[in-house]
Enzyme design. Structure first.
Site, PDB file in Angstrom:
ATOM      1  N   HIS A  94     -11.300  -3.146   3.185  1.00 15.32           N
ATOM      2  CA  HIS A  94     -11.288  -2.815   4.613  1.00 15.32           C
ATOM      3  C   HIS A  94     -12.062  -1.547   4.949  1.00 15.32           C
ATOM      4  O   HIS A  94     -12.064  -1.123   6.104  1.00 15.32           O
ATOM      5  CB  HIS A  94      -9.835  -2.673   5.070  1.00 15.32           C
ATOM      6  CG  HIS A  94      -9.151  -1.523   4.395  1.00 15.32           C
ATOM      7  ND1 HIS A  94      -8.902  -1.496   3.042  1.00 15.32           N
ATOM      8  CD2 HIS A  94      -8.708  -0.338   4.870  1.00 15.32           C
ATOM      9  CE1 HIS A  94      -8.330  -0.347   2.725  1.00 15.32           C
ATOM     10  NE2 HIS A  94      -8.193   0.365   3.826  1.00 15.32           N
ATOM     11  N   ASP A  95     -12.676  -0.939   3.943  1.00 18.50           N
ATOM     12  CA  ASP A  95     -13.448   0.283   4.180  1.00 18.50           C
ATOM     13  C   ASP A  95     -14.950   0.085   4.012  1.00 18.50           C
ATOM     14  O   ASP A  95     -15.723   1.005   4.305  1.00 18.50           O
ATOM     15  CB  ASP A  95     -13.014   1.380   3.190  1.00 18.50           C
ATOM     16  CG  ASP A  95     -11.586   1.835   3.430  1.00 18.50           C
ATOM     17  OD1 ASP A  95     -11.158   1.864   4.597  1.00 18.50           O
ATOM     18  OD2 ASP A  95     -10.897   2.155   2.436  1.00 18.50           O
ATOM     19  N   ASP A 120       0.862  -1.168   0.000  1.00 17.35           N
ATOM     20  CA  ASP A 120       0.000   0.000   0.000  1.00 17.35           C
ATOM     21  C   ASP A 120       0.905   1.226   0.000  1.00 17.35           C
ATOM     22  O   ASP A 120       1.774   1.353   0.868  1.00 17.35           O
ATOM     23  CB  ASP A 120      -0.843  -0.015   1.290  1.00 17.35           C
ATOM     24  CG  ASP A 120      -2.243   0.487   1.089  1.00 17.35           C
ATOM     25  OD1 ASP A 120      -2.384   1.589   0.533  1.00 17.35           O
ATOM     26  OD2 ASP A 120      -3.181  -0.203   1.511  1.00 17.35           O
ATOM     27  N   GLU A 130      -6.510   3.311  -5.916  1.00 17.26           N
ATOM     28  CA  GLU A 130      -7.775   3.339  -5.183  1.00 17.26           C
ATOM     29  C   GLU A 130      -8.552   4.557  -5.645  1.00 17.26           C
ATOM     30  O   GLU A 130      -8.097   5.696  -5.441  1.00 17.26           O
ATOM     31  CB  GLU A 130      -7.548   3.430  -3.664  1.00 17.26           C
ATOM     32  CG  GLU A 130      -8.864   3.314  -2.905  1.00 17.26           C
ATOM     33  CD  GLU A 130      -8.908   4.012  -1.548  1.00 17.26           C
ATOM     34  OE1 GLU A 130      -9.819   3.719  -0.767  1.00 17.26           O
ATOM     35  OE2 GLU A 130      -8.040   4.877  -1.281  1.00 17.26           O
ATOM     36  N   ASP A 152      -3.140   4.584  -2.343  1.00 22.05           N
ATOM     37  CA  ASP A 152      -4.246   5.084  -1.541  1.00 22.05           C
ATOM     38  C   ASP A 152      -4.782   6.393  -2.122  1.00 22.05           C
ATOM     39  O   ASP A 152      -4.004   7.277  -2.506  1.00 22.05           O
ATOM     40  CB  ASP A 152      -3.717   5.332  -0.116  1.00 22.05           C
ATOM     41  CG  ASP A 152      -4.813   5.567   0.893  1.00 22.05           C
ATOM     42  OD1 ASP A 152      -5.593   4.627   1.131  1.00 22.05           O
ATOM     43  OD2 ASP A 152      -4.875   6.678   1.451  1.00 22.05           O
TER      44      ASP A 152
HETATM   45  C1  NOJ Z   1      -8.263   5.029   2.026  1.00 21.96           C
HETATM   46  C2  NOJ Z   1      -8.034   3.852   2.890  1.00 21.96           C
HETATM   47  O1  NOJ Z   1      -8.482   2.700   2.237  1.00 21.96           O
HETATM   48  C3  NOJ Z   1      -8.757   4.089   4.203  1.00 21.96           C
HETATM   49  O2  NOJ Z   1      -8.743   2.961   5.040  1.00 21.96           O
HETATM   50  C4  NOJ Z   1      -8.125   5.275   4.871  1.00 21.96           C
HETATM   51  O3  NOJ Z   1      -8.812   5.572   6.063  1.00 21.96           O
HETATM   52  C5  NOJ Z   1      -8.135   6.491   3.945  1.00 21.96           C
HETATM   53  N1  NOJ Z   1      -7.664   6.167   2.643  1.00 21.96           N
HETATM   54  C6  NOJ Z   1      -7.265   7.573   4.486  1.00 21.96           C
HETATM   55  O4  NOJ Z   1      -5.930   7.187   4.377  1.00 21.96           O
END
Ligand code: NOJ
Length: 537
Positions: free
Chosen positions: A327-328, A101, A266, A203
């Protein structure tokens, strides 16, 4: 697109490991690199080709590693650089690629760059972050909002200016218009590429460049009550600016310096804007993550529409990809239900393009409800009570029925799902009809059948809860029939082909059952149909 591509990232199946929750090796209740190493054989047996690790770098953990204080180290919680090298070596020895990442949009406020930057207005690193004067009334420079609640601007009392943070105030955004920042991050990439990593998941890549004039964002006319407060405004000026594509192309040039590596972005954007991240002449990200399945209404027509729109929007030669969880976002098993999670698995592994699995989805892990004192996610803490919390999809991997599910020998950092005693790898592996067995069968078929990897995607007309398509390569087509509803359905179309048979049902029965022009599906069933005597691979 009828030919079989050779790139590993096109042929392969990706798997996201959330390191805190995968395997703990030192009994502190948090997963680590040494733990991951012990589980690599499981991933290899599952048929995975590449693992993506969420951040493992030194971090105050305000956002669980997405707030990095040293880009070229390993947080002691996860191990050491030696452990990391051992992980890459062990993964490669098993034929698994390793994706890291990369979090270039923001650092931790404890990163030495930010500590320097905030120390004075004339510090050489001042311009590495986004500092702005207060408005005449002392207020924030504009109306931009933090995704984790409140203004995206925090005043630094010492120097009298505000800094911008798209997320927590402990996550100041870097200034990607500054050449030194770019070069510093490109060197970070080279550091890890030299260590043998096979690529990056970048990210919030669409956030990197902001409007040069920092204009106010417009209100969101579609905002609805109950949604997080940052959605009250659109991100017209704070994300997805035209100049970001130049940055993505630069990052791609860095990964290309090292040969066959992959750049994944992402990106949460509508499909039309998402595909711009492939870049001119496909010189941008090879895989701008396609998250369309994460938020779609789970109906045959909606999913059919998304696939059609995505296939149509892809630039010529661009390689598709699909994601069911991360994970989000809430676990797929909870979004669509356990029965449909199997249908979703068949969809993911039969669509054209690279699939990315989220750890635990292969054993049907579902959302775990958090009691108030169990909440760890800063998003939930800042914006409580409307269901934005991400802890529920980050619970420990369920390996076996021992007290902490084989994840750890002590209490895990997040609670385990209460059903882990039977919903775990050991038990599900022993069950020929489990979702884990289905994932293995699907992955196995995908590896045997060129149609499923690079074959053309051909939609077929269908009604009601049925989703129907063909995958064709080398003159041979497979039909995929998915019943997204709970009622039985049948397909009378002769287009399925006489003399066909079921290669796989999501129920893991009916294998080799002949299909003579009519195909009956049970509720929540998906099947892959091929010509009888079809010789795989
Ligand atoms: C995207 C990530 O997937 C998430 O988990 C994170 O909180 C935010 N970016 C901020 O870094």
């Amino acid at each position: 697109m009828d030919q079989i591509s050779n790139s590993w990232w096109q042929n392969g199946i990706f798997y996201q490991v959330y390191p805190r929750s995968f395997q703990d090796s030192n009994a502190d209740g948090v997963g680590d690199l040494a733990g991951i190493i012990t589980r690599l054989p499981y991933l290899q047996e599952l048929g995975i080709d590449a693992i993506w690790l969420s951040p493992v770098f030194p971090s105050p953990m305000a956002d669980f590693g997405y707030d990095i204080s040293d880009y070229t180290g390993i947080d002691p919680l996860f191990g050491t650089l030696e452990d990391f090298d051992a992980l890459v070596e062990a993964a490669h020895a098993l034929g698994l690629k390793v994706i890291l990442d990369l979090v270039p949009n923001h650092t931790s406020d404890q990163h030495p760059w930010f500590i320097e930057s905030r120390s004075s207005r004339d510090n050489p690193k001042r311009d590495w972050y986004l500092w702005r004067d207060p408005k005449p009334d002392g207020g924030a420079p504009n109306n931009w909002l933090s995704e984790f609640g409140g203004s995206a601007w925090t005043l630094d009392d010492e120097t009298g200016q505000y800094y911008y943070h798209a997320f927590l105030n402990q996550q100041p955004d870097l200034n990607w218009r500054n050449r030194e920042v770019r070069e510093a991050i490109y060197d970070v990439m080279r550091f890890w590429l030299r260590k043998g990593v096979d690529g990056f998941r970048v990210d919030v890549i669409w956030h990197l460049i902001k409007d040069a004039q920092f204009r106010d964002n417009p209100p969101n006319p579609y905002y609805s009550e109950g949604r997080p407060p940052h959605e009250t405004i659109l991100t017209q000026y704070s994300t997805d600016q035209p100049e970001v594509h130049e940055v993505v192309a630069e990052m791609r040039r860095v990964t290309d310096e090292f040969g066959s590596r992959v750049l994944i972005g992402e990106i949460y954007l509508p499909l039309q804007r998402l595909v711009a991240y492939y870049g001119n002449d496909l010189a941008g990200a090879q895989m701008p993550f396609n998250f369309a399945l994460l938020s779609t209404l789970w109906s045959a027509r909606s999913v059919e529409k998304i696939i059609a729109e995505y296939e149509a929007a892809l630039p010529h030669g661009a390689w598709p990809n699909w994601v069911l969880g991360n994970h989000d976002r809430p676990r797929v098993a909870s979004r669509v239900g356990q029965a449909q999670a199997r249908v979703a698995a068949m969809l993911l592994l039969t669509l054209r393009g690279t699939p990315t699995l989220y750890y635990g989805d292969e054993i049907g892990m579902h959302q775990v409800a958090m009691a108030p004192d169990q909440v760890r996610d800063p998003f939930e803490k800042n914006v409580p009570g409307i269901g934005v919390g991400r802890d529920g999809c980050r619970t420990p991997m369920q390996w076996d029925a021992t007290p902490h599910a084989g994840f750890s020998t002590s209490t895990p950092w997040l609670p385990l799902a209460s059903d882990f005693a039977h919903e775990n790898v050991i038990d599900l592996d022993a069950d020929d009809h489990s979702i884990l067995s289905l994932y293995k069968a699907l992955i196995g078929l995908r590896k045997q059948l060129p149609q499923l990897v690079a074959g053309a995607y051909e939609p077929m007309a269908a009604q009601g809860d049925l989703l129907l398509y063909r995958r064709r390569a080398e003159g041979e087509a497979l039909v995929i029939a998915l019943n997204l509803g709970a009622e039985p359905a049948s397909i009378t179309s002769s287009s399925i082909g006489f003399g066909s048979e079921i290669l796989l049902s999501t129920f893991l029965d009916r294998k080799r059952e002949r299909v003579e022009g009519i195909l009956n599906l049970r509720g929540n069933e998906g099947v892959i149909v091929g010509r009888s005597n079809f010789q795989a691979g």
